[in-house]
Each structure stands twice: as structure tokens, then as C-alpha cells.
Design a protein around this motif. Structure first.
Motif, PDB file in Angstrom:
ATOM      1  N   ILE A 138       0.840  -1.206   0.000  1.00 24.86           N
ATOM      2  CA  ILE A 138       0.000   0.000   0.000  1.00 24.86           C
ATOM      3  C   ILE A 138       0.872   1.251   0.000  1.00 24.86           C
ATOM      4  O   ILE A 138       0.664   2.182  -0.786  1.00 24.86           O
ATOM      5  CB  ILE A 138      -0.940   0.024   1.218  1.00 24.86           C
ATOM      6  N   VAL A 139       1.854   1.279   0.891  1.00 25.55           N
ATOM      7  CA  VAL A 139       2.729   2.452   1.000  1.00 25.55           C
ATOM      8  C   VAL A 139       3.438   2.715  -0.325  1.00 25.55           C
ATOM      9  O   VAL A 139       3.528   3.861  -0.783  1.00 25.55           O
ATOM     10  CB  VAL A 139       3.740   2.257   2.144  1.00 25.55           C
ATOM     11  N   PRO A 165      -2.937  14.779  -2.527  1.00 30.99           N
ATOM     12  CA  PRO A 165      -2.198  13.527  -2.463  1.00 30.99           C
ATOM     13  C   PRO A 165      -2.778  12.630  -1.375  1.00 30.99           C
ATOM     14  O   PRO A 165      -3.395  13.101  -0.423  1.00 30.99           O
ATOM     15  CB  PRO A 165      -0.774  13.972  -2.105  1.00 30.99           C
ATOM     16  N   VAL A 166      -2.567  11.331  -1.543  1.00 31.98           N
ATOM     17  CA  VAL A 166      -3.089  10.348  -0.600  1.00 31.98           C
ATOM     18  C   VAL A 166      -2.045  10.087   0.482  1.00 31.98           C
ATOM     19  O   VAL A 166      -0.860   9.958   0.196  1.00 31.98           O
ATOM     20  CB  VAL A 166      -3.419   9.034  -1.331  1.00 31.98           C
ATOM     21  N   ILE A 167      -2.509  10.000   1.723  1.00 32.95           N
ATOM     22  CA  ILE A 167      -1.645   9.570   2.816  1.00 32.95           C
ATOM     23  C   ILE A 167      -2.232   8.293   3.402  1.00 32.95           C
ATOM     24  O   ILE A 167      -3.397   8.266   3.807  1.00 32.95           O
ATOM     25  CB  ILE A 167      -1.521  10.631   3.920  1.00 32.95           C
ATOM     26  N   THR A 168      -1.436   7.242   3.418  1.00 38.42           N
ATOM     27  CA  THR A 168      -1.846   5.987   4.038  1.00 38.42           C
ATOM     28  C   THR A 168      -1.086   5.825   5.349  1.00 38.42           C
ATOM     29  O   THR A 168       0.071   6.250   5.461  1.00 38.42           O
ATOM     30  CB  THR A 168      -1.614   4.798   3.088  1.00 38.42           C
ATOM     31  N   LEU A 169      -1.710   5.203   6.343  1.00 39.12           N
ATOM     32  CA  LEU A 169      -1.212   5.283   7.715  1.00 39.12           C
ATOM     33  C   LEU A 169      -0.707   3.984   8.356  1.00 39.12           C
ATOM     34  O   LEU A 169      -0.483   3.969   9.562  1.00 39.12           O
ATOM     35  CB  LEU A 169      -2.316   5.866   8.605  1.00 39.12           C
ATOM     36  N   PRO A 170      -0.489   2.885   7.640  1.00 41.48           N
ATOM     37  CA  PRO A 170      -0.061   1.662   8.323  1.00 41.48           C
ATOM     38  C   PRO A 170       1.196   1.829   9.170  1.00 41.48           C
ATOM     39  O   PRO A 170       1.322   1.223  10.238  1.00 41.48           O
ATOM     40  CB  PRO A 170       0.181   0.690   7.168  1.00 41.48           C
ATOM     41  N   PHE A 171       2.147   2.648   8.676  1.00 43.15           N
ATOM     42  CA  PHE A 171       3.395   2.877   9.394  1.00 43.15           C
ATOM     43  C   PHE A 171       3.522   4.376   9.661  1.00 43.15           C
ATOM     44  O   PHE A 171       3.659   5.167   8.726  1.00 43.15           O
ATOM     45  CB  PHE A 171       4.583   2.373   8.575  1.00 43.15           C
TER      46      PHE A 171
END
Length: 393
Positions: A138-139, A165-171
Motif C-alpha cells: 500500500i505504502v 495527495p493520498v496519505i496511508t497510515l499503516p506505518f
């Protein structure tokens, strides 16, 4: 058709671009190249994620699309004849340059009477859910998309188009790194999926304390957090009721899923206060886009009741007041704005047309038709002033 002139500038909180086939892959590291593929299925191009074909977006090339505003009458008057989605969409059209790149889009905005717009990607909405068991992927894919957005659209194009922009949060550390990068490249708003965050040990709320370093950095940057309607993963729960495992198909009629349509945004906003992030970071600025507003009143009533019975669950802080302070909402045109203004005040209401999607308005200025009962100063806030304040432009 001449441009309709309004006595105030329009800043549309919900515009969309259509990505090209290379948007998710051009900047993707070689080790992930096979994760996203376009394949031919019976003469039609489909997107496959790790070998699994997705119909979430039926035409992921966007070479042919539904016409802007094709569903406007459907949302206003319903569907008494029981037409199929294809019948409601009507005749499709070929994508035009204005859907694909910012220079042509500015010219179209001039024709539509829109001075500025918050621009969201479209294909991006399928990424996180279909990779939820591989957060490292995903990142990588999200950063590749953001690089493509910066390359083609910029995050701030001539102070008129503000691409999210997209921000993904797993880490958390990677999310902070991505946030710093997009801000350094001109971003005024970021897009965070309204859903639990995928992780190596399973999903969890974005509002839990482990994400506090990220939200602190958001506050430090004074950037808007946009939470746009997406695939939030709730089709898994619907599928259990229906005895299947089908993915979310937004263009296929499903009465059960329509009943539960706004559960993801209700849970998302509830999480902001139930898990405390809005209390810890009251300076956060959040915009809930393309989810309408009908879900908000019952949610606030429920939260008020829970707070009355268990204030300690919120750290003795009022969840309704916290939401009213930080959350901004873009209502659907057919809903009107009166009830929403009564709930949260005019300063928390945003105009969004969803252009050029079929669910939106063919003419964004048409949104102003439902504001005639308001003072002109309040109309100006809704049609652009509030968003300009949030973005600091």
C-alpha cells in the motif's frame, strides 16, 4: 452556453481527475511492478490487483466515462420506473483532456464559472482495500500515485487547482515522511481514507494514540485533512449478510448495501472522538467530502446520549462540541443546507459538485440555487469562502 455569473468566487470542494493507466505504476519500484496490471477481459480492459480482477471501477482506463451529472435527476427525484444504472447513466462520452490534465481543466473551470477547486483522484479509491493484507505494498503504490499526481497535476496548479495527495497510515514514520514530502511540494490538503488503517497485526482506528505523532505533524503543517467517500471495506460485512464474498460495486444496485451506505462515514467521525484524537488535537481541520450530510444528525444524537451516560469514555470532554469545532461537511445538492447549518453552523458547510462524476452536478454553479434563502455573505462562505479559509489561500 454563457457562464453563469455569481456575486462571489466559487471554490469547489469536490472535483475529480481521471487517472491514466500509468498513474499507479510509472513510479512503482520494480519489485512491485506486477502488483498492478491492466488485462483484457472479453475485449474490455480491467485492472487486476495482485492477479485479482476488480470491477469496483468498471472502466479503469477512463477512456469512456459517464457524462457529468448523469444521475442528477435520479438523486433529486428517485427512480420510480426502476431503471438500471446503465439506463440512468444514459449515453457515455469519451474522456476529454480537461479530465486528464490541469491546463485544459482550467479552461473548463472558466467555462463552468469555477475559480478554484480541490481535486481528488478517482482510481485511488480502490487501492488500500484491495491491498489491506500487505501494508508495505500500500505504502509503495500510494507514493507512486502521489509522484504521478505531482508530475502531471502538481499539488498546487496556478493557485487554482489544489490536488490532494493520498496519505496511508499503516506505518506512522512512513506517513510522516510522506506528509512532509507532499507539503514540501505544495500540497494544501491531504486525502485520508475514511476507514480503519490496515496493519501487519490487523486493522485499527486512525484516531488511536499510536497515530498521535502523525496528527501532531498535520497540525504543525496546518494542512486540511480531507476524508472523501471511498471503498472503506464494509462490503465484507454486507457480504456476510448476503452469503457471498463480492467486492463493493458502486454502480450495481444493491438495496441492502444502500441501507448501510453511510455507516463508514458515521463510524469514521465517531472514531475521531471515541478514540480521542480530536480532543488531543483540537486544531485539526477535517473535511468530509462526498458523503452527504444526512448521517450527521443521528450520529450527533447518539454521541450526545452516550456522553450523557458515560462522559468518562470521552475524558469528560463533549464529543458533539469537538465534532462541531473540527469537522466540515459537504452536503449533497438534493439535501439542501438548512438542516446542516442548524447542526454545525454555516462556517462548517462546503460546496462540492463532484464534477465530472455522474453522481454530481453537470453545472457546479447550480449548487447556489438552493442557497437563495441565505444572506449573500453566508452563500459566499459555503460556495468557497470556508474552503479558502481552511486551505489558507
Amino acid at each position: 452556453m454563457p457562464v453563469r455569473t455569481l456575486p462571489y468566487p466559487l471554490f469547489d470542494a469536490d472535483n475529480h481527475l481521471y487517472e491514466t493507466e500509468e498513474s499507479l505504476t510509472k513510479y512503482l519500484p520494480d519489485r512491485y511492478k506486477n502488483a498492478i496490471q491492466y488485462v483484457n477481459v472479453n475485449g474490455r480492459t480491467k485492472i487486476a490487483v495482485r492477479g485479482q480482477i476488480s470491477d469496483y471501477i468498471p472502466n479503469p482506463t477512463f477512456e469512456v466515462v459517464a457524462r457529468p451529472g448523469a444521475m442528477e435527476d435520479y438523486f433529486k427525484n428517485g427512480n420510480p420506473e426502476g431503471k438500471s444504472r446503465r439506463e440512468i447513466f444514459g449515453k457515455s462520452m469519451k474522456s476529454i483532456p480537461a479530465f486528464r490534465e490541469p491546463g485544459a481543466r482550467l479552461k473548463l473551470m472558466d467555462e463552468l464559472g469555477v475559480q478554484r477547486s480541490l481535486m481528488f483522484p478517482t482510481l485511488a479509491s480502490l487501492v488500500e482495500e484491495r491491498m489491506r493484507d500487505d501494508p508495505k505494498l500500500i505504502v509503495a503504490v500510494v507514493h507512486a500515485l502521489n509522484e504521478w499526481l505531482l508530475d502531471v497535476w502538481k499539488f498546487n496548479y496556478e493557485d487554482r487547482i489544489f490536488t490532494t495527495p493520498v496519505i496511508t497510515l499503516p506505518f506512522v514514520d512512513k506517513a510522516i515522511e510522506e506528509l512532509d514530502w507532499v507539503v514540501a511540494n505544495g500540497a494544501k490538503a491531504i486525502l485520508v481514507r475514511p476507514a480503519p488503517v490496515p496493519g501487519l497485526e490487523g486493522p485499527r482506528s486512525f484516531a488511536l494514540p499510536e497515530f498521535d505523532p502523525f496528527w501532531q505533524r498535520v497540525v504543525d503543517h496546518d494542512i486540511l485533512v480531507a476524508m472523501h467517500s471511498s471503498d472503506s471495506g464494509y462490503s465484507r460485512f454486507d457480504a456476510e449478510w448476503e452469503g457471498n464474498s463480492s467486492e463493493m460495486l458502486p454502480f450495481v444496485t444493491n438495496a441492502f448495501r444502500m441501507v448501510n451506505e453511510w455507516r463508514p462515514v458515521q463510524d469514521t467521525v465517531a472514531s475521531w472522538v471515541c478514540h480521542g484524537a480530536l480532543f488531543r488535537y483540537p486544531k485539526l481541520k477535517i473535511a468530509v467530502i462526498e458523503n452527504g450530510s444526512a448521517w450527521l444528525k443521528p450520529l450527533l444524537e447518539t454521541l450526545a446520549d452516550v456522553y450523557k451516560k458515560a462522559p468518562e469514555g470521552f475524558g469528560m470532554q463533549d464529543p458533539v462540541a469537538a465534532i462541531k469545532k473540527s469537522i466540515h461537511v459537504s452536503p449533497f445538492y438534493e439535501e439542501g443546507v438548512t438542516d446542516l447549518i442548524d447542526l454545525v453552523g454555516v462556517d462548517r458547510v462546503l460546496f462540492g459538485s463532484d464534477y465530472p462524476h455522474p453522481e454530481g452536478l453537470a453545472e457546479p454553479t447550480h449548487f447556489a440555487d438552493m442557497l437563495g434563502h441565505l444572506p449573500e455573505a453566508d452563500q459566499a462562505k459555503i460556495m468557497g469562502g470556508n474552503l479558502a479559509r481552511l486551505l489558507g489561500v
